[in-house]
Design an enzyme around this catalytic site. Structure first.
Site, PDB file in Angstrom:
ATOM      1  CB  CYS A   1      -0.935   0.008   1.206  1.00  0.00           C
ATOM      2  SG  CYS A   1      -2.065   1.433   1.246  1.00  0.00           S
TER       3      CYS A   1
ATOM      4  CB  CYS B   1      -0.777   2.580   3.897  1.00  0.00           C
ATOM      5  SG  CYS B   1      -2.370   1.970   3.327  1.00  0.00           S
ATOM      6  CG  ASP B   2       2.996   1.401   4.494  1.00  0.00           C
ATOM      7  OD1 ASP B   2       2.433   1.877   5.486  1.00  0.00           O
ATOM      8  OD2 ASP B   2       2.889   0.208   4.154  1.00  0.00           O
TER       9      ASP B   2
END
Length: 331
Positions: free
Chosen positions: A139, A142-143
């Site tokens: 992701c 997300c990261d």
């Protein structure tokens, strides 16, 4: 209908990730006594994530497993039952619906909320699972922020991989796109944008043979499938973007799905083609795939289920304050 060794509930929720547990909170507050079947991956994808910085309410971030513990505790507080085990098959031909639990017990449900999520496809390397959350990610949204001014690589050549590569350039010093073919499968407009980014470099006809690093990603071992050359590429993070698969196999033949297996829902709701069965989270969302959006559809599914049960005269409780003052004020 075989009801030997059966248990009957108003609402059964299949899945205990962000969507399922949010549905449990709302269904429990509606006095529907929901039963949540945890499935093979309790907590969903967040349970395998380290730091979560983009979920509202946690200024300094929170560990994924800890966040899911909060979800579970809140659902339990309102009376939802969380049970370990799996639904192995279903029968939606008549109501109450039949759900077969661990191949042994039959569960009966007046309404079902599907929240089984989706699983990212991975490369299948031994070190991939070990370093998941320690430099390996599926992701980018997300990261990406964890890799500011560092060099990373992303595996894949489709829309998701190229969209993620473009997104990563906002944070990373260099983004290598590793693709097993000599051309991308992504939409032409995405390709043009990626080719125009100086930060993006392309490594063609190449496979990732191994991920190197003891406690975090330090490099990847690559193999050119044309020349058979094997070499090492130092990077701080590896993003795998070779697709997702919705965990919906047991519903095939019952629920309408798209070609990839994502459950189709009626526009603006969580209703499926079978009245009384509702779908939420990544099992029906192939676009956003975020915890925040899963929470939203989990909430929607519980409200849709409660209102549908009322329409079937299967619940008689008054609305009262069960959805909260804000929700009541907007009805």
């Amino acid at each position: 209908m075989n009801v030997v060794n059966s248990e009957h509930r108003q609402v059964i929720i299949i899945g205990a990730g962000s969507a399922g547990l949010t549905g449990a909170i709302y269904a429990a507050r509606a006095n529907l006594n929901p039963l949540v079947i945890r499935g093979p991956e309790p907590g969903g994808q967040l349970a395998t994530t380290t730091e979560v910085e983009n979920y509202p309410g946690f200024v300094n971030g929170i560990l994924g497993p800890e966040l899911m513990q909060h979800f579970e505790a809140q659902a339990s507080r309102f009376g939802a039952e969380l049970r370990y085990g799996m639904i192995t098959s279903v029968d939606f031909s008549q109501r109450p619906f039949q759900l077969f639990f661990d191949h042994e017990k039959t569960l009966l449900a007046d309404a079902v909320i599907v929240a089984t999520g989706a699983s990212p496809n991975y490369l299948g390397l031994d070190n991939e699972k070990r370093l998941l959350g320690h430099g390996v990610s599926s992701c980018a949204t997300c990261d990406a922020a964890f890799f500011r001014e560092q060099e990373v690589a992303i595996v894949g050549g489709g829309d998701t991989a190229i969209e993620d590569a473009i997104f990563l350039t906002r944070f990373c010093a260099k983004v290598y796109v590793i693709h097993r073919r000599d051309r991308l499968r992504a939409a032409k407009i995405l390709q043009a944008r990626a080719f125009a980014k100086e930060k993006i470099g392309f490594i063609w006809n190449t496979l990732v043979e191994d991920i190197l690093g003891e406690n975090e990603v330090e490099a990847v071992l690559l193999k050119n499938i044309e020349t058979q050359e094997i070499y090492t590429l130092p990077i701080a993070g590896l993003f795998v973007a070779i697709g997702y698969r919705p965990n919906t196999k047991i519903f095939q033949g019952w629920l309408d799905m798209d070609s990839k297996g994502y459950i189709r829902t009626l526009c603006g709701s969580t209703h499926t083609n079978i009245p009384g069965v509702f779908a939420s989270g990544d099992a029906q969302d192939y676009v956003y795939r975020q915890a925040a959006t899963a929470v939203g559809t989990g909430c929607m599914a519980a409200i849709d289920a409660e209102r549908w049960l009322e329409s079937q005269h299967q619940v008689s409780v008054s609305r009262g304050d069960k959805w909260g003052k804000l929700a009541d004020s907007q009805e």
